[in-house]
Design an enzyme around this catalytic site. Structure first.
Site: not given
Ligand code: AMP
Length: 284
Positions: A30-31, A36-37, A61, A149, A155, A186, A189
């Site tokens: 979601m950018g 982490g991403h 969502q 992640g 999820q 990370m 938010r």
């Molecule tokens: P989001 O942008 O929050 O929807 O996350 C996109 C992907 O990045 C999802 O698969 C998350 O689980 C993963 N993700 C978010 N934060 C982390 C993190 N700290 N370490 C590893 N993966 C992450």
């Protein structure tokens, strides 16, 4: 790095690459990207020929419209980070592109009990929205491997179920949670936290470690209660859950038999921001 905004364009491009024998890795996001991403992108680059990353803040969502409205958007920086990370293709669809028939007419996925516990309980409709967007994105990208992640533990299980329900031949790779040196997981938010709250939020990591270090066979309720109290003492204003669950099924564990692989999961609010985290607390 190539950017696509429309479905036929990315679909045709990927079809050519696929026909040429390339394997495709996909990282949906979601950018508001952070390291982490990028660790997911890195994993995809190591395991597939072409890495596709999508950036789409999925309205369906968000059970809380305020949360959606406040979700951070940092597109220019995201694209720089993806380019630097060696991402091959970025998909930036509009809402209309993802939901050509509107957001209200989505398919309903049979997620069973997974939908009504933990995140599903506190964010009604959240996982249906996640499945709608991921199903549509998978239909468009048709990856060989999907990278997710472990930070979003439930999820991962929901999407595993979605892929099984859909009958697609897509491999899943769950990537470990990347943390700040302080232990804070990370998260996009975290950008909304003040410096002070960010510091206080590290209590989540410490409470998970506390559970891991003190888990013994027998009743685990006092352990969970202490961890919950640690969060309150650190300044968390509300706690949706602190729980220990079976790592395979996510069913709550009240009395641990000393054998079942267990995960501790937390969702709590600090500075008006809802944070989630988890940790495997028994031996892997
Ligand atoms: P989001 O942008 O929050 O929807 O996350 C996109 C992907 O990045 C999802 O698969 C998350 O689980 C993963 N993700 C978010 N934060 C982390 C993190 N700290 N370490 C590893 N993966 C992450």
């Amino acid at each position: 790095m190539i950017l696509f905004k429309t479905t036929p364009d990315i679909h045709n491009h990927l079809e050519k690459l696929r026909t040429g024998g390339s394997s495709i890795g996909f990282v949906p996001t979601m950018g508001a990207l952070h390291a982490g991403h990028l660790s997911l992108v890195d994993q995809s680059k190591k395991n597939t020929n072409i890495t596709v990353c999508s950036i789409f803040v999925n309205p369906t969502q968000f059970n809380d419209p305020q949360d959606f409205a406040r979700y951070p958007v940092t597109l220019d920086q995201d694209l720089l980070l993806l380019e630097k990370a060696g991402c091959d293709i970025v998909f930036l669809p509009s809402v209309g592109e993802v939901y050509p028939n509107g957001t209200a007419t989505g398919e309903k996925f049979d997620l069973g009990y997974l939908e009504s516990i933990l995140e599903g309980k506190y964010r009604p409709g959240h996982f249906q929205g996640v499945c709608q967007v991921v199903h549509r994105l998978l239909e468009i990208v048709r990856p060989d491997t999907l990278f997710l992640g472990r930070k979003d533990y439930q999820q991962c299980m929901v999407i595993k179920k979605l892929v099984a329900l859909s009958g697609w031949n897509i491999a899943l790779q769950f990537v470990p949670t990347l943390r700040e040196p302080s232990g804070l997981a990370m998260s996009s938010r975290n950008m909304r936290l003040s410096g002070e709250d960010k510091e206080a939020a590290t209590a989540i990591y410490r409470s998970l470690l506390y559970i891991k270090q003190n888990l013994r066979p027998g009743v685990v309720i006092p352990l969970v209660e202490t961890a919950r109290q640690q969060l309150i003492n650190a300044g968390f204003s509300a706690i949706d859950y602190v729980t220990i669950a079976d790592a395979e099924t996510l069913e709550e564990i009240v009395t641990w038999n000393g054998k079942t692989k267990t995960v501790a999961l937390v969702a709590a609010f600090i500075g008006g921001v809802r944070l989630i985290d988890n940790m495997i607390v028994s031996s892997e």
